[in-house]
Design a protein around this motif. Sequence first.
Motif, PDB file in Angstrom:
ATOM      1  N   LYS A   1       0.841  -1.182   0.000  1.00 40.17           N
ATOM      2  CA  LYS A   1       0.000   0.000   0.000  1.00 40.17           C
ATOM      3  C   LYS A   1       0.881   1.238   0.000  1.00 40.17           C
ATOM      4  CE  LYS A   1      -2.200  -0.838   3.769  1.00 40.17           C
ATOM      5  NZ  LYS A   1      -3.127  -0.655   4.866  1.00 40.17           N
ATOM      6  N   MET A   2       0.575   2.193  -0.873  1.00 47.38           N
ATOM      7  CA  MET A   2       1.324   3.437  -0.906  1.00 47.38           C
ATOM      8  C   MET A   2       0.680   4.426   0.055  1.00 47.38           C
ATOM      9  SD  MET A   2       1.985   3.758  -4.982  1.00 47.38           S
ATOM     10  CE  MET A   2       3.177   5.062  -4.752  1.00 47.38           C
ATOM     11  N   LEU A   3       1.497   5.122   0.844  1.00 49.19           N
ATOM     12  CA  LEU A   3       0.965   6.087   1.787  1.00 49.19           C
ATOM     13  C   LEU A   3       0.384   7.275   1.053  1.00 49.19           C
ATOM     14  CD1 LEU A   3       3.606   6.161   4.621  1.00 49.19           C
ATOM     15  CD2 LEU A   3       1.396   5.031   4.606  1.00 49.19           C
ATOM     16  N   LEU A   4      -0.699   7.815   1.582  1.00 49.78           N
ATOM     17  CA  LEU A   4      -1.339   8.973   0.980  1.00 49.78           C
ATOM     18  C   LEU A   4      -0.789  10.241   1.599  1.00 49.78           C
ATOM     19  CD1 LEU A   4      -4.981   7.656   1.088  1.00 49.78           C
ATOM     20  CD2 LEU A   4      -3.438   7.697  -0.859  1.00 49.78           C
ATOM     21  N   PRO A   5      -0.957  11.393   0.925  1.00 51.33           N
ATOM     22  CA  PRO A   5      -0.636  12.666   1.555  1.00 51.33           C
ATOM     23  C   PRO A   5      -1.444  12.813   2.830  1.00 51.33           C
ATOM     24  CG  PRO A   5      -0.978  12.935  -0.801  1.00 51.33           C
ATOM     25  CD  PRO A   5      -1.379  11.538  -0.463  1.00 51.33           C
TER      26      PRO A   5
ATOM     27  N   GLN B   1      -4.695   4.289  -4.999  1.00 49.08           N
ATOM     28  CA  GLN B   1      -5.337   3.850  -3.755  1.00 49.08           C
ATOM     29  C   GLN B   1      -6.859   3.798  -3.912  1.00 49.08           C
ATOM     30  OE1 GLN B   1      -3.842   2.598  -1.417  1.00 49.08           O
ATOM     31  NE2 GLN B   1      -5.150   2.599   0.384  1.00 49.08           N
ATOM     32  N   LEU B   2      -7.417   4.783  -4.640  1.00 45.52           N
ATOM     33  CA  LEU B   2      -8.858   4.805  -4.871  1.00 45.52           C
ATOM     34  C   LEU B   2      -9.298   3.564  -5.642  1.00 45.52           C
ATOM     35  CD1 LEU B   2     -11.575   6.267  -4.734  1.00 45.52           C
ATOM     36  CD2 LEU B   2     -10.904   7.538  -6.786  1.00 45.52           C
ATOM     37  N   LYS B   3      -8.530   3.199  -6.647  1.00 46.24           N
ATOM     38  CA  LYS B   3      -8.856   2.015  -7.436  1.00 46.24           C
ATOM     39  C   LYS B   3      -8.834   0.765  -6.562  1.00 46.24           C
ATOM     40  CE  LYS B   3      -7.477  -0.447 -11.637  1.00 46.24           C
ATOM     41  NZ  LYS B   3      -6.513  -0.485 -12.779  1.00 46.24           N
ATOM     42  N   LYS B   4      -7.851   0.702  -5.660  1.00 47.89           N
ATOM     43  CA  LYS B   4      -7.733  -0.456  -4.781  1.00 47.89           C
ATOM     44  C   LYS B   4      -8.929  -0.531  -3.817  1.00 47.89           C
ATOM     45  CE  LYS B   4      -4.563  -2.511  -1.388  1.00 47.89           C
ATOM     46  NZ  LYS B   4      -5.507  -2.541  -0.272  1.00 47.89           N
TER      47      LYS B   4
ATOM     48  N   GLU C   1     -11.860  -3.393  -3.229  1.00 48.63           N
ATOM     49  CA  GLU C   1     -12.163  -4.003  -1.938  1.00 48.63           C
ATOM     50  C   GLU C   1     -13.637  -3.813  -1.571  1.00 48.63           C
ATOM     51  OE1 GLU C   1      -9.402  -2.108   0.626  1.00 48.63           O
ATOM     52  OE2 GLU C   1      -7.704  -3.403   0.046  1.00 48.63           O
ATOM     53  N   LEU C   2     -14.189  -2.629  -1.932  1.00 45.82           N
ATOM     54  CA  LEU C   2     -15.609  -2.376  -1.644  1.00 45.82           C
ATOM     55  C   LEU C   2     -16.494  -3.334  -2.428  1.00 45.82           C
ATOM     56  CD1 LEU C   2     -17.862  -0.704  -0.399  1.00 45.82           C
ATOM     57  CD2 LEU C   2     -17.622   0.930  -2.295  1.00 45.82           C
ATOM     58  N   SER C   3     -16.171  -3.561  -3.688  1.00 48.78           N
ATOM     59  CA  SER C   3     -16.956  -4.498  -4.498  1.00 48.78           C
ATOM     60  C   SER C   3     -16.902  -5.902  -3.913  1.00 48.78           C
ATOM     61  CB  SER C   3     -16.430  -4.505  -5.940  1.00 48.78           C
ATOM     62  OG  SER C   3     -16.588  -3.234  -6.535  1.00 48.78           O
TER      63      SER C   3
END
Length: 399
Positions: free
Chosen positions: A3-7, A32-35, A39-41
């Motif tokens: 996982k890449m850290l977000l701002p 991250q949004l795509k990931k 996960e939500l789906s």
Amino acid sequence: MMKMLLPLNIQMFSGNQTLYELKQAMATIGQQLKKVEGELSAKAIDPSASIEDIQAQQKSKEDLQARFNVIKQQHDELDAEQKEKFAQQAAAKQATLGGIDDPHQKIISAKASLVRSTMRGKAIDNDVRAALGDDAASGGGKFLPKTVSQDVILAPLAKNPLRGHSAVTQITNLELPRLSFTLDDDDFIADMATAKELKAKGDTVAFTRNKFKVFAGVSETVINGSDADLVGHVENALKSGVAAKEKKVAFAVTPKSGEEHMSFYSTENAIVKVNGADTYTAIRKAIADLHEDYRENAKIIMSYADYSDIIEKLANGNATLYTAQPEQVLGKPVIFADAATKPIVGDLSYSHFNYDIGETFERDKDIKTGIEQFVVTAYFDHRIKLASAFRIAEVVKTP
């Protein structure tokens, strides 16, 4: 999956970010949004997932989407501003330098005018500075116009073998992460040498300003010659000087004081040495010793003399080996550099040259020859972001 850290928050993008930084942030949050959407789906169709879990995942998606939208808006606004500025600059160029229509010829003429004015101690005309993209806000006079600076510093140079492999930028006060991504814990780093290095050196690399001068000898005949000949002569000399300096500091066996961090061979970087009974064995062992994260993109930097010795020994009278590509022989792409006294193996994306904006230009005279010198003072740095990404192949004869 890493996982890449977000701002940390949207406020960090307060209008002072560059277009490049905004693009990077959009890419990071977009991934991250795509990931999270995936996960939500997965949770939505999982009968065992609670409605609370699904709602929490939905909230995460909405937060990320909001962040993305804000940054995208700032990116689009800045992009539009820059396009408008470039259009204005293009219009200004069209209206200056004696009505020259050919953009390439206009740049050549502006560069020639800059050199001649500098050599004769005259002020640089505003239309020349505009054509070369100089920043009038800097106060004029001493700052090297952007077009000349980029052509000299950022153009690919055949004389520096690292160009095209190491990163090259031109950014003031540059700081970069040692790794291109981080996680919420350090346990993901399978290479313990990398983990120890990050702990010892910190997770960011700060580039410094190291001053050097490049001299381009210009005779009166060249100054009074054609624009193309004058510009070609000066730029070739400056490019060669810049390339020579980069190569010298990167492969210095005994670096100058203050330049120790720039050399692959310095004790400050402490790149691991891998021993072998001969050069071929040492290189193969060095490749194997790299962690797989670095081994995949590894290249070999070595002198042609060392490579010739390897071929001589391996061929043993077989002429076909002499025509083989170096990568077929050694298993990784090879970059030839006579300054590489010992072969270096590693991922060159962790080698980074940066030029701090603020080059100056002036004139000098070589009293011995009578040749005038067009002098550029530049500030640069070479950083090996991770020593763990490299190995030095060393021949050690066993008793």
